[in-house]
Enzyme design. Structure first.
Site, PDB file in Angstrom:
ATOM      1  N   ASP A 464      46.318  35.739  36.772  1.00 39.68           N
ATOM      2  CA  ASP A 464      45.603  37.008  36.956  1.00 39.68           C
ATOM      3  C   ASP A 464      46.563  38.200  36.915  1.00 39.68           C
ATOM      4  O   ASP A 464      47.785  38.035  37.010  1.00 39.68           O
ATOM      5  CB  ASP A 464      44.867  36.963  38.300  1.00 39.68           C
ATOM      6  CG  ASP A 464      43.502  37.620  38.235  1.00 39.68           C
ATOM      7  OD1 ASP A 464      43.355  38.585  37.477  1.00 39.68           O
ATOM      8  OD2 ASP A 464      42.597  37.167  38.956  1.00 39.68           O
ATOM      9  N   ASP A 529      34.768  39.465  34.896  1.00 36.45           N
ATOM     10  CA  ASP A 529      34.370  39.029  36.238  1.00 36.45           C
ATOM     11  C   ASP A 529      32.865  39.047  36.391  1.00 36.45           C
ATOM     12  O   ASP A 529      32.339  38.603  37.410  1.00 36.45           O
ATOM     13  CB  ASP A 529      34.985  39.960  37.300  1.00 36.45           C
ATOM     14  CG  ASP A 529      36.343  39.469  37.758  1.00 36.45           C
ATOM     15  OD1 ASP A 529      36.754  38.377  37.326  1.00 36.45           O
ATOM     16  OD2 ASP A 529      36.992  40.180  38.547  1.00 36.45           O
TER      17      ASP A 529
HETATM   18  C1  GLA Z   1      40.197  38.585  40.005  1.00 38.81           C
HETATM   19  C2  GLA Z   1      39.630  37.612  39.005  1.00 38.81           C
HETATM   20  C3  GLA Z   1      38.532  36.795  39.655  1.00 38.81           C
HETATM   21  C4  GLA Z   1      39.078  36.083  40.846  1.00 38.81           C
HETATM   22  C5  GLA Z   1      39.691  37.082  41.812  1.00 38.81           C
HETATM   23  C6  GLA Z   1      40.392  36.382  42.946  1.00 38.81           C
HETATM   24  O1  GLA Z   1      39.271  39.562  40.322  1.00 38.81           O
HETATM   25  O2  GLA Z   1      39.161  38.275  37.886  1.00 38.81           O
HETATM   26  O3  GLA Z   1      37.989  35.879  38.737  1.00 38.81           O
HETATM   27  O4  GLA Z   1      40.039  35.151  40.440  1.00 38.81           O
HETATM   28  O5  GLA Z   1      40.638  37.904  41.161  1.00 38.81           O
HETATM   29  O6  GLA Z   1      40.956  37.277  43.819  1.00 38.81           O
END
Ligand code: GLA
Length: 729
Positions: A464, A529
């Site tokens: 991430d 997301d």
């Molecule tokens: C980001 C990612 C999500 C998740 C969160 C966890 O927002 O895009 O899919 O993994 O972090 O904190």
């Protein structure tokens, strides 16, 4: 221009060609980019005629003679637009006049141009590679040839360009934000520049994957279109520029490159800057043609994943930070029951990470939550024959972490002394970036992750990057995005070398790091997301302009989407997640048996269709009266599957006939309607009489399907159906 021409070079592939003409002085002129002209470069008369055909007139109040658009256009050539190379040396302008130009081209797929400017003490190497799918990759390397006593060469920008024809009058690019990535926007192409820049230190939610210029009204299946993509995850620029006087013999340029901050690239004696690869695509048959060329290009890359994409269960929208063992064990066991092949433990497993305010940077399993380490969890996943994945965010740090407390100087950003406050920059999700250009910081993350990878042996990392990089300067105050991006790439490569077979997913608050630079090191992107299946329709449709479906993470989320507050039925959720690298992000341990059976039906359907979905040609229909379709046709056109989706209610009571291009006109196809969850029939409104083929199927030729069409059923808004077409005989 013709009288100074010495040789013509041509790259050709996939029905397109790049034609360059050498000149007595300066870089080669771009004579043609677009449909293959059938030029025989050994035929001197044909070459001379082509060159003569495009020599522009000389209007009043302009240069005294026609001027050429070169591979790296500049003022010395006559180009008044954004220069191919923007640079200075200690305040002295660098406006290159290239000499000693050499063009090396051993075949018709690649060529290298080398040149230098002795006065400016700059050398250039330009590589152009055109593959069999018609995708042109251009990369420039600039070297300072001055001695050490000279000031460094400050490089402010290096652009790759191709020409545009006068018929290119309309532009399409993409924009977005968190949970709404890659939405299209159109505008007319007029005089001036259309510039899409990212200064976010990552690709960006609003990054345009492609900047497209085409004939008026171009669509998925028609129009002459040109597109550019910069394969880079740091700051970058995509650009179209049209000036009243044109661009040599052409109407304008399409261009791309890395966006460099003032002072970011300063080349000392003998040092070089290499631009990221910039990809150009031309197609005479619309956006599907552009997308298909790019998909085939991407699929041919050695780094493209070759194994079937494992159906994934991700824990995030199932449990968030609640790493309760019993809950996760039930989730793992249920995942195995429905046919999942990979389980990814998302955020929350490392030191102090009970919410998003703490722990980033301390890549050690938290004994408070995982007293027996992650081994038993991984063993449980593996006992079902499933792969293990782990979430990480290696480029980031929370101020509330052991590493930030021990090394505040590792935080990327202006030194606290310079502004008298805490290290770093304006907080974002309560986190800062770690300055990976510092060897100590880099080694810390690499070694901690290496230990976890050795202990837990995950097959997969979800990697991430949850904030933009602002004021991204190193401890000396030097702009750092270029080097930080290189360091992130190096870290991925190093970990993969130490742990062969390790796959990585590129995530950045969803889809803010989607580009072919990071995808040279990663095997999947987290597309967004937003798991709201209706929003996903648009996000995926436009992401797939660049990425083949198997690289896009697409998950079935919970009924109630936490990012939009909307509730959607299982049918659309499964339909929207079917085509990509499919997965589930939902606590299915709480589903009843009927729901689980449908989830298992969807997984089985995906596995059956996966070989087609992840190798075929993506085709899309324009939105019509609140509905659209998209599909995949096998390369040999014997098999196809498409999704028909009703986004909203329509004005028409009867949806009408849907025409399906891309099939073999001379073959017959068995056509049947499928439910995306594997039920015997799609769950369509029962109160109406649906077209008979929905229940009984029908056999039709590719010609009838393309020219006459197939009656679509009445479908409720936010729902859809699948249509499978199988060649008969
Ligand atoms: C980001 C990612 C999500 C998740 C969160 C966890 O927002 O895009 O899919 O993994 O972090 O904190």
């Amino acid at each position: 221009m013709t009288d100074t021409t010495t040789a013509v070079h041509q790259l050709r592939g996939g029905g397109v060609a790049l034609v360059l003409a050498e000149r007595a002085d300066g870089l080669p002129e771009i004579v043609h980019w677009g449909a293959d002209l059938g030029l025989d470069t050994a035929d001197a008369d044909a070459c001379a005629a082509l060159l003569a055909a495009g020599v522009a007139p000389v209007p009043h109040s302009t240069f005294d003679a026609p001027w050429p658009l070169t591979l790296l256009p500049g003022e010395a050539d006559g180009w008044s637009g954004r220069p191919g190379l923007a640079a200075h040396r200690g305040g002295r302008a660098v406006l290159p006049r290239w000499s000693d130009v050499r063009v090396d081209s051993s075949d018709d797929r690649s060529l290298v141009v080398e040149a230098r400017d002795p006065a400016a003490e700059v050398a250039l190497r330009s590589e152009c590679v055109l593959d069999e799918h018609g995708v042109l990759a251009v990369r420039h390397t600039v070297t300072s040839t001055a001695g050490g006593e000279e000031p460094p060469l400050d490089v402010a920008g290096v652009l790759a360009v191709v020409p545009l024809p006068p018929s290119a009058t309309e532009l399409l690019d993409l924009t977005g934000r968190w949970c709404r990535e890659r939405h299209p926007q159109r505008l007319p192409l007029r005089h001036g520049g259309r510039v899409r820049e990212s200064r976010r230190g990552r690709t960006g939610h609003d990054a345009t994957l492609l900047l497209v210029a085409g004939t008026a009204g171009f669509g998925f299946a028609d129009g002459e279109v040109d597109a550019v993509h910069v394969a880079w995850s740091g700051d970058h620029v995509h650009l179209v520029e049209r000036l009243p006087e044109g661009a040599g013999r052409h109407a304008g340029v399409l261009a791309g490159g890395e966006l460099l901050r003032p002072g970011e690239v300063r080349l000392g004696a003998g040092e070089s800057y290499a631009s990221p690869p910039v990809l150009f695509v031309h197609d005479d048959a619309g956006l599907d043609g552009v997308g298909d060329r790019l998909h085939r290009h991407v699929r041919a890359r050695p780094e493209h994943p070759r194994s079937p994409r494992p159906v994934t269960l991700n824990s995030w929208e199932a449990v968030y930070f609640d790493h309760d063992h019993d809950r996760l064990a039930a989730l793992v066991d249920t995942a195995a029951r429905v046919g999942v092949e990979r389980v990814v433990l998302d955020d929350g497993w490392f030191l102090g990470r009970r919410d998003d305010s703490r722990g980033l940077g301390d890549w050690v399993v938290d004994p408070a939550v995982w007293p027996a380490d992650l081994g038993p969890f991984a063993d449980r996943v593996r006992s079902h024959g499933m792969q293990v994945g782990l979430w990480v965010e290696p480029e980031m740090v929370n101020p509330d972490s052991d590493v930030a407390r021990a090394h505040p100087d590792w935080v990327l950003g202006p030194a606290p002394a310079s502004h008298g406050s805490a290290p770093g920059t304006r907080p974002w999700r309560r986190q800062q970036a770690l300055d990976l250009t510092q060897p100590g910081a880099y080694a810390h993350v690499r070694d901690q992750l290496d230990r976890v990878l050795s202990d837990v042996r995950p097959d997969y990392l979800k990697w991430d990057h949850n904030r933009d990089l602002h004021e991204a300067v190193d401890a000396q105050g030097r702009p750092a995005v270029h080097r930080q991006t290189q360091a992130a790439y190096r870290l991925m490569t190093e970990l993969q070398e130490r742990h062969p077979g390790l796959e990585i997913e590129s995530c950045a608050s969803g889809g803010a790091r989607v580009d072919l630079g990071v995808l040279a090191r990663t095997q999947r992107v987290w597309t967004s997301d937003c798991n709201d299946a209706l929003e996903r329709q648009t996000i995926q449709r436009w992401t797939s302009l660049l990425l083949p479906p198997e690289l896009m993470g697409t998950h079935v989320g919970p009924e109630h989407s936490h990012t939009t507050g909307r509730s959607l039925g299982l049918s659309l959720r499964c339909l929207s997640a079917l085509f990509g690298h499919a997965g589930i992000e939902w606590d299915i341990s709480r589903c009843d048996e009927a729901e689980l059976a449908r989830v298992a039906g969807w997984v089985a359907l995906h596995k059956r269709l996966r070989p087609l979905l992840h190798t075929g040609r993506t085709v899309r229909g324009e939105e019509h009266d609140g509905a659209w379709w998209h599909g995949v046709v096998a390369p040999d056109r014997t098999h196809a599957v498409l999704a028909y989706v009703r986004l909203t209610t329509g004005a028409d009571a009867v949806p009408g006939l849907l025409r399906l291009p891309g099939l073999d006109p001379g073959r017959r196809y068995a056509v049947r309607a499928l439910d995306p969850t594997g039920l015997e029939r799609p769950q369509l409104p029962r109160a109406v009489v649906q077209p008979p083929w929905i229940a009984d199927g029908v056999e039709l030729s590719g010609r009838v399907l393309a020219r006459h069409g197939l009656a679509m059923p009445v479908v409720d808004p936010a729902d859809g159906l699948l249509v499978e077409l199988t060649a008969v005989g």
